[in-house]
Write a protein that holds these residues in place. Sequence first.
Motif, PDB file in Angstrom:
ATOM      1  N   LEU A   1      21.050  11.849  15.756  1.00  0.00           N
ATOM      2  CA  LEU A   1      21.798  10.879  15.407  1.00  0.00           C
ATOM      3  C   LEU A   1      22.720  10.983  14.491  1.00  0.00           C
ATOM      4  CD1 LEU A   1      19.584   7.603  15.576  1.00  0.00           C
ATOM      5  CD2 LEU A   1      21.170   8.224  17.269  1.00  0.00           C
ATOM      6  N   GLY A   2      22.267  11.806  13.427  1.00  0.00           N
ATOM      7  CA  GLY A   2      23.422  11.990  12.432  1.00  0.00           C
ATOM      8  C   GLY A   2      24.500  12.751  12.868  1.00  0.00           C
ATOM      9  N   ARG A   3      24.106  13.860  13.671  1.00  0.00           N
ATOM     10  CA  ARG A   3      25.438  14.686  14.159  1.00  0.00           C
ATOM     11  C   ARG A   3      26.362  13.888  15.043  1.00  0.00           C
ATOM     12  NH1 ARG A   3      21.029  18.066  13.741  1.00  0.00           N
ATOM     13  NH2 ARG A   3      20.292  17.829  16.016  1.00  0.00           N
ATOM     14  N   LEU A   4      25.486  12.870  15.984  1.00  0.00           N
ATOM     15  CA  LEU A   4      26.636  12.144  16.807  1.00  0.00           C
ATOM     16  C   LEU A   4      27.281  11.202  16.073  1.00  0.00           C
ATOM     17  CD1 LEU A   4      23.720  11.698  19.555  1.00  0.00           C
ATOM     18  CD2 LEU A   4      25.869  12.996  19.831  1.00  0.00           C
ATOM     19  N   THR A   5      26.736  10.667  15.117  1.00  0.00           N
ATOM     20  CA  THR A   5      27.533   9.722  14.243  1.00  0.00           C
ATOM     21  C   THR A   5      28.553  10.344  13.668  1.00  0.00           C
ATOM     22  OG1 THR A   5      25.653   8.417  13.937  1.00  0.00           O
ATOM     23  CG2 THR A   5      27.439   7.929  12.685  1.00  0.00           C
ATOM     24  N   ALA A   6      28.469  11.730  13.024  1.00  0.00           N
ATOM     25  CA  ALA A   6      29.446  12.325  12.416  1.00  0.00           C
ATOM     26  C   ALA A   6      30.558  12.596  13.224  1.00  0.00           C
ATOM     27  CB  ALA A   6      28.924  13.258  11.517  1.00  0.00           C
TER      28      ALA A   6
END
Length: 564
Positions: A20-25
């Motif tokens: 999720l963190g990578r997708l949000t970034a």
Amino acid sequence: MNNPIAQAKAQIRELLLGALGRLTAAGTFEAVPVPDFTVEIPADPKNGDFAANLAMVSAKAFHMAPRKIAEAIASEMNMTGTMFDRMEIAGPGFLNFYLNDRFYADVLREIESAGKDYGRTDFGKKKRVMVEFVSANPTGPMHIGNARGGAIGDSLASVLDWAGYDVTREFYVNDAGNQINKFGLSLSVRYQQVFKGEDAVELPADAYQGKDILEHAKKFAEIYGDKYLDCDEETRRAALVNYALPLNIEALKNDLAKYRIFYDVWFLESTLHESGEVMKSVERLTENGYTYEKDGTIFYKATAFGAEKDDVLVRANGVPTYFAADIAYHYNKFAVRGFDKVINIWGADHHGHVARLKGAMDAIGLDGNKLDIVLMQLVKLMRDGQPVKVSKRTGKSITLVDLLEEVPIDAARFFFNLREANSQMDFDLDLAVEESSKNPVYYVQYAHARICSILRTLESESITPKAMCENDLSVLSADEEKMLIRFLAKLPQEIIDAANDYDPARITRYAIDLATLFHKFYNACRVKCGDDCTMHARLALCVAVKTVLGNVLSLLKIDAPESM
């Protein structure tokens, strides 16, 4: 790998939140708080070993269909070096995770390493917990309700200990108040009857009628003769109580020891009166504005905490009530001895007292939420399909001692923990002594004995268990093998859940299910087979099951036989 299931769930959360963190970034998802989501073990293994509903609960937050969210997460999922082999998307967006060979091998090696401690965790962080249970009236023998309460309370204390709490087992001895006055009266009458006859001194209808009272009086008379026959009533009763009560308490200790129950503390109610703690507790309630006086009687404002009526604390004659002593006793548990949590095992007939006592803890300046009450329902003894109320031996109500003369201790402790405390139960006396798979404790013990027999047979052929590496254990690929290992992995979390729910019945159910899975494995997978590597891997699995069954039975204080 102290708790394999908890670690697997934590790793899934870490993988999902990382994705999720990578997708949000990258701008795929909006930078909004991640909704709460669950990671569970599906009821059907076809839906993975674990399943997460993250995509489902995030649809509103990310303004995107769950399936699209799941596909995006899958594109960012990297499971290298984890316990998992793969993740699959199911239905509208469920995320199903499948364990790899490393997990299965690690579970078996963890059991081998931890041995008798496998299942223990530090979940409780050594918080101090008291479990008070049985606390039977010391004026007579223990009844069947005490037998169930003893098994539940003692096993719950063990569960809490295994879950990492600092546990104290306590028996509260009601050696003051009305029941002791009645005890003294009953003894006094029986003592006088020894010399004057039963017609000369009548035993009141509400006195204790038991044979034990008469035996105490006769033995007291043998020791002291008629020394107390012509003295004042108060002196006679005091002498008789001082003689008989310690004998009764010692008998309680001996009977409970036969039942494998040993207390850390035997707390005497009389010490609260002698030290003045009962009246000090009344004073504390008064200082906090929760008492009032009417016609010389001191009342506690129970209605301020939702009760229907106020309670008497001190009678007009200056004698405090049992409730006042109970408040002082629980004040002692928390304020004096510093327990973080107190758990009482009570009969269901005490349900009306629960809110009163918890409210009184708030009123006296403590936290009533730290006091938890487990209400225990009645037990119905059954023989030949019919209810049993009297002992074959004595013709009177069945006591704990009567039960243990008829039923093995292992069966008694296991049967009383087969169901949650708040459910009524039928105790089948015939089944408890039956040596067949229908008897649940025999069924579990047989699984342990069967493994011991397998090990002995192989040892006679110079085949013994050996340390196994991940590659050695990777041959355990049959469904029955993997199901069994996954279930072994559940024990630490099962103990934690049993501790959280105050439900040691979870552990007996676990033992039965583990025995069932082992028998299925044994019938489907030959331990001594043509392939040496497979044989040793299966042998390692057998040893792991033996260890876990032994630990579970040990927790319940039930024997783990090596032959049957």
